[in-house]
Enzyme design. Structure first.
Site, PDB file in Angstrom:
ATOM      1  CD  GLU A 135      35.390  36.300  44.539  1.00  0.00           C
ATOM      2  OE1 GLU A 135      36.585  35.964  44.498  1.00  0.00           O
ATOM      3  OE2 GLU A 135      35.022  37.475  44.381  1.00  0.00           O
ATOM      4  CG  HIS A 175      39.341  34.878  41.488  1.00  0.00           C
ATOM      5  ND1 HIS A 175      40.340  35.475  40.775  1.00  0.00           N
ATOM      6  CD2 HIS A 175      38.526  35.884  41.901  1.00  0.00           C
ATOM      7  CE1 HIS A 175      40.141  36.788  40.772  1.00  0.00           C
ATOM      8  NE2 HIS A 175      39.040  37.066  41.435  1.00  0.00           N
ATOM      9  CG  HIS A 211      34.706  38.395  40.059  1.00  0.00           C
ATOM     10  ND1 HIS A 211      35.217  39.508  39.447  1.00  0.00           N
ATOM     11  CD2 HIS A 211      35.591  38.047  41.024  1.00  0.00           C
ATOM     12  CE1 HIS A 211      36.381  39.827  40.014  1.00  0.00           C
ATOM     13  NE2 HIS A 211      36.638  38.949  40.973  1.00  0.00           N
ATOM     14  CG  ASP A 230      40.415  39.993  42.669  1.00  0.00           C
ATOM     15  OD1 ASP A 230      40.275  39.244  43.637  1.00  0.00           O
ATOM     16  OD2 ASP A 230      39.595  40.078  41.735  1.00  0.00           O
TER      17      ASP A 230
HETATM   18 ZN   LIG Z   1      38.221  38.745  42.183  1.00  0.00          ZN
END
Ligand SMILES: [Zn+2]
Length: 134
Positions: A25, A79, A81, A92
């Site tokens: 990630e 961020h 995925h 998260d």
């Molecule tokens: Zn996430």
């Protein structure tokens, strides 16, 4: 905030940062004024994980100092995925619950072409907000 306005160059930087971090990630900080993001600060995912991200606290402090000095706003956290859908995971929500009214931007490559979504999270309630590329 109902709409997040993102400069085109910031949008492109998020996508390329996501791609260069694969299989992990990617993460970063969205900076600007009000609801207008004009700067993307790349952060290292120190967790080197495919399922969650973690920023280095010292690095984060430096960024907060910089934002303060530039008289800008910390708008949100980006961020990616890489293989799952662009929606906040349980992890998260748990890892970020101390931040109230968090703006989260999540990108995904699960379909091959980048998808980018934005959310406002408050007390574990996730509300999608519109992203406008400007
Ligand atoms: Zn996430």
């Amino acid at each position: 905030m109902d709409t997040l306005k993102v400069h085109k160059n910031v949008y492109e930087e998020m996508i390329s940062w996501m791609k260069s971090n694969i299989p992990f990630e990617a993460c970063g900080i969205l900076v600007g004024k009000g609801n207008i993001v004009d700067e993307f600060i790349k952060m290292e995912n120190v967790a080197k994980s495919e399922t969650f991200f973690e920023m280095d606290l010292k690095e984060l402090m430096k960024v907060l100092d910089y934002i303060d000095k530039e008289n800008k706003d910390f708008i949100g956290v980006f961020h990616s995925h890489p293989v799952s859908n662009p929606y906040p995971s349980k992890t998260d929500l748990e890892r970020n619950e101390i931040i109230d009214n968090l703006i989260f931007v999540i990108s995904s490559l699960r379909k091959g072409t980048p998808e980018v979504k934005a959310y406002k999270i408050s007390e574990k309630i996730v509300k999608e907000i519109e992203i406008l590329i400007i």
